[in-house]
Design a protein around this motif. Structure first.
Motif, mmCIF file in Angstrom:
data_model
loop_
_atom_site.group_PDB
_atom_site.id
_atom_site.type_symbol
_atom_site.label_atom_id
_atom_site.label_comp_id
_atom_site.label_asym_id
_atom_site.label_seq_id
_atom_site.Cartn_x
_atom_site.Cartn_y
_atom_site.Cartn_z
ATOM 1 N N LEU A 292 0.821 -1.217 0.000
ATOM 2 C CA LEU A 292 0.000 0.000 0.000
ATOM 3 C C LEU A 292 0.854 1.266 0.000
ATOM 4 C CD1 LEU A 292 -2.693 -1.041 2.651
ATOM 5 C CD2 LEU A 292 -2.945 -1.042 0.164
ATOM 6 N N GLY A 293 1.928 1.255 0.771
ATOM 7 C CA GLY A 293 2.682 2.471 0.999
ATOM 8 C C GLY A 293 3.689 2.827 -0.073
ATOM 9 N N MET A 294 4.342 1.832 -0.661
ATOM 10 C CA MET A 294 5.372 2.136 -1.647
ATOM 11 C C MET A 294 4.807 2.810 -2.898
ATOM 12 S SD MET A 294 7.488 1.308 -4.432
ATOM 13 C CE MET A 294 7.394 -0.406 -4.950
ATOM 14 N N PRO A 295 3.734 2.294 -3.511
ATOM 15 C CA PRO A 295 3.175 3.011 -4.668
ATOM 16 C C PRO A 295 2.680 4.412 -4.311
ATOM 17 C CG PRO A 295 2.338 0.760 -4.568
ATOM 18 C CD PRO A 295 3.039 1.011 -3.278
ATOM 19 N N LEU A 296 2.064 4.536 -3.120
ATOM 20 C CA LEU A 296 1.584 5.856 -2.695
ATOM 21 C C LEU A 296 2.746 6.817 -2.512
ATOM 22 C CD1 LEU A 296 -0.724 7.688 -1.828
ATOM 23 C CD2 LEU A 296 -0.518 6.767 0.490
ATOM 24 N N GLY A 297 3.826 6.334 -1.925
ATOM 25 C CA GLY A 297 5.003 7.180 -1.752
ATOM 26 C C GLY A 297 5.604 7.606 -3.077
ATOM 27 N N ILE B 108 3.271 10.301 -4.488
ATOM 28 C CA ILE B 108 3.352 11.554 -3.733
ATOM 29 C C ILE B 108 4.654 12.277 -4.038
ATOM 30 C CG2 ILE B 108 3.620 12.486 -1.399
ATOM 31 C CD1 ILE B 108 1.635 10.392 -0.460
ATOM 32 N N GLY B 109 5.736 11.520 -4.144
ATOM 33 C CA GLY B 109 7.021 12.135 -4.452
ATOM 34 C C GLY B 109 7.111 12.654 -5.870
ATOM 35 N N PHE B 110 6.369 12.026 -6.792
ATOM 36 C CA PHE B 110 6.460 12.385 -8.213
ATOM 37 C C PHE B 110 5.517 13.532 -8.576
ATOM 38 C CE2 PHE B 110 5.716 11.630 -12.801
ATOM 39 C CZ PHE B 110 7.031 11.664 -13.237
ATOM 40 N N TYR B 111 4.321 13.519 -7.981
ATOM 41 C CA TYR B 111 3.321 14.558 -8.282
ATOM 42 C C TYR B 111 3.219 15.519 -7.101
ATOM 43 C CZ TYR B 111 1.931 11.416 -12.074
ATOM 44 O OH TYR B 111 1.917 10.609 -13.174
ATOM 45 N N PRO C 87 6.013 5.342 7.662
ATOM 46 C CA PRO C 87 7.439 5.513 7.325
ATOM 47 C C PRO C 87 7.781 5.048 5.920
ATOM 48 C CG PRO C 87 7.142 3.774 8.968
ATOM 49 C CD PRO C 87 5.849 4.516 8.858
ATOM 50 N N ILE C 88 7.072 4.029 5.425
ATOM 51 C CA ILE C 88 7.315 3.574 4.053
ATOM 52 C C ILE C 88 6.876 4.640 3.057
ATOM 53 C CG2 ILE C 88 6.619 1.881 2.316
ATOM 54 C CD1 ILE C 88 6.474 -0.201 4.551
ATOM 55 N N VAL C 89 5.702 5.212 3.278
ATOM 56 C CA VAL C 89 5.197 6.259 2.386
ATOM 57 C C VAL C 89 6.129 7.465 2.375
ATOM 58 C CG1 VAL C 89 3.339 7.941 2.034
ATOM 59 C CG2 VAL C 89 2.777 5.572 2.590
ATOM 60 N N LEU C 90 6.478 7.954 3.552
ATOM 61 C CA LEU C 90 7.245 9.198 3.655
ATOM 62 C C LEU C 90 8.678 9.031 3.158
ATOM 63 C CD1 LEU C 90 5.936 10.482 7.101
ATOM 64 C CD2 LEU C 90 5.270 11.250 4.817
ATOM 65 N N ASN C 91 9.329 7.913 3.497
ATOM 66 C CA ASN C 91 10.706 7.711 3.046
ATOM 67 C C ASN C 91 10.776 7.460 1.553
ATOM 68 O OD1 ASN C 91 13.006 7.426 5.277
ATOM 69 N ND2 ASN C 91 11.067 6.820 6.185
ATOM 70 N N THR C 92 9.784 6.747 1.020
ATOM 71 C CA THR C 92 9.749 6.535 -0.424
ATOM 72 C C THR C 92 9.546 7.858 -1.156
ATOM 73 O OG1 THR C 92 8.847 4.305 -0.116
ATOM 74 C CG2 THR C 92 8.610 5.303 -2.293
ATOM 75 N N ALA C 93 8.623 8.673 -0.664
ATOM 76 C CA ALA C 93 8.387 9.981 -1.280
ATOM 77 C C ALA C 93 9.632 10.854 -1.209
ATOM 78 C CB ALA C 93 7.215 10.678 -0.585
ATOM 79 N N PHE C 94 10.339 10.792 -0.086
ATOM 80 C CA PHE C 94 11.571 11.562 0.045
ATOM 81 C C PHE C 94 12.624 11.071 -0.948
ATOM 82 C CE2 PHE C 94 15.804 12.095 1.988
ATOM 83 C CZ PHE C 94 15.836 13.475 2.087
ATOM 84 N N GLY C 95 12.711 9.752 -1.130
ATOM 85 C CA GLY C 95 13.652 9.196 -2.090
ATOM 86 C C GLY C 95 13.357 9.651 -3.502
ATOM 87 N N VAL C 96 12.080 9.721 -3.859
ATOM 88 C CA VAL C 96 11.695 10.191 -5.192
ATOM 89 C C VAL C 96 12.103 11.652 -5.378
ATOM 90 C CG1 VAL C 96 9.746 10.657 -6.721
ATOM 91 C CG2 VAL C 96 9.811 8.536 -5.392
ATOM 92 N N SER C 97 11.895 12.452 -4.333
ATOM 93 C CA SER C 97 12.229 13.882 -4.433
ATOM 94 C C SER C 97 13.736 14.119 -4.562
ATOM 95 C CB SER C 97 11.696 14.629 -3.212
ATOM 96 O OG SER C 97 12.368 14.234 -2.029
#
Length: 274
Positions: free
Chosen positions: A100-105, A108-111, A159-169
């Protein structure tokens, strides 16, 4: 782009055996010093507290009885069954959170607009204690196992959502612009550039999620189930086997440290490739 296995192979292949051996020896040495200091402080503190009048029944918390109890646990089949049950719950809960969290992250990081839209609800939900969901989990789910999966997933998805989004950014913008000039669409950008470049941050999110799940696991296993490390801790408390209780606590710490170390090893391997 090289796969994860190629990065791991490159990491293992390029390490100097001598320097690695020295580094490992130094780490083990300092680790043994730290463990010795911990045992001394544990012994002194335990002696000062549990030798006082009225506390004699708690001498099982001292190091020597605890180590003996831990040795007995290693020989106990029920202990290993409990470890298996707990690990299964942690893995399934984190897997649900990751799916659930990785695709959302990533999204969120991309858009950026989606990031602004989802920021308030995510910050609100992540500040709620995972254990606060326990009464709701008991009402919603018919089985205790499903309730535990839900609690672990709720604790680890953020934490999965937020860290993944940060990685994308943090992905190099020049790579994205170069891919766009070559005609890449958003899906191709995410699959071929964003995800591979974000792997270190995704692993960091899994490491953080594992630590949180391991903490939430024990109280979550108080929900009336008959297996797991939380269950046998509760059982040791009820039967006043304090040495066994403390042995289980030490075992939980050791297992958690080994799990964290395994993810850290993969992280270090990938750093050599990026």
């Amino acid at each position: 782009m090289p796969s994860i296995y190629q990065y791991l192979f490159r990491y293992l292949k390029t390490q100097e055996v001598v320097s690695f051996g020295k580094s490992l020896f130094v780490k083990i040495g300092f680790g043994m010093i730290g463990t010795f200091i911990f045992m001394v402080l544990w012994s002194i503190t335990g002696y000062l507290i549990f030798t006082q009048p009225g506390y004699e029944q708690f001498t099982g918390f001292l190091p020597v009885p605890t180590v003996k109890a831990l040795y007995g646990l290693i020989l106990d089949q029920m202990f290993w069954i409990s470890i298996y049950a707990s690990l299964k719950r942690v893995i399934i809960g984190i897997l649900i959170a990751f799916v659930l969290g990785m695709p959302l992250g990533l999204l969120i990081g991309f858009y950026n607009k989606l990031k602004m839209i989802t920021y308030p609800p995510i910050q609100f939900l992540r500040m709620i204690s995972p254990l606060a969901w326990m009464p709701i989990a008991l009402l919603v789910f018919a089985e205790f196992e499903s309730a535990i999966y839900f609690l672990i997933a709720m604790a680890t998805v953020w934490p999965i959502v937020l860290n993944t989004a940060f990685g994308v950014s943090r992905v190099n913008v020049q790579w994205i612009n170069m891919a766009r000039t070559q005609g890449a669409n958003n899906i191709q950008l995410i699959l071929q550039i964003i995800i591979p470049s974000s792997i270190p941050h995704i692993l960091a999110s899994l490491r953080l999620a594992l630590g949180i799940a391991w903490i939430v696991l024990v109280p979550a296993e108080y929900l009336g189930i008959s297996s797991g490390l939380g269950y046998i801790i509760n059982d040791a408390r009820d039967t006043m086997e304090y040495d066994r209780l403390m042995g289980i606590v030490i075992a939980i710490g050791i297992i958690g440290m080994l799990l964290d170390g395994s993810i850290k090893f993969v992280q270090n391997a990938l750093k050599q490739g990026f």
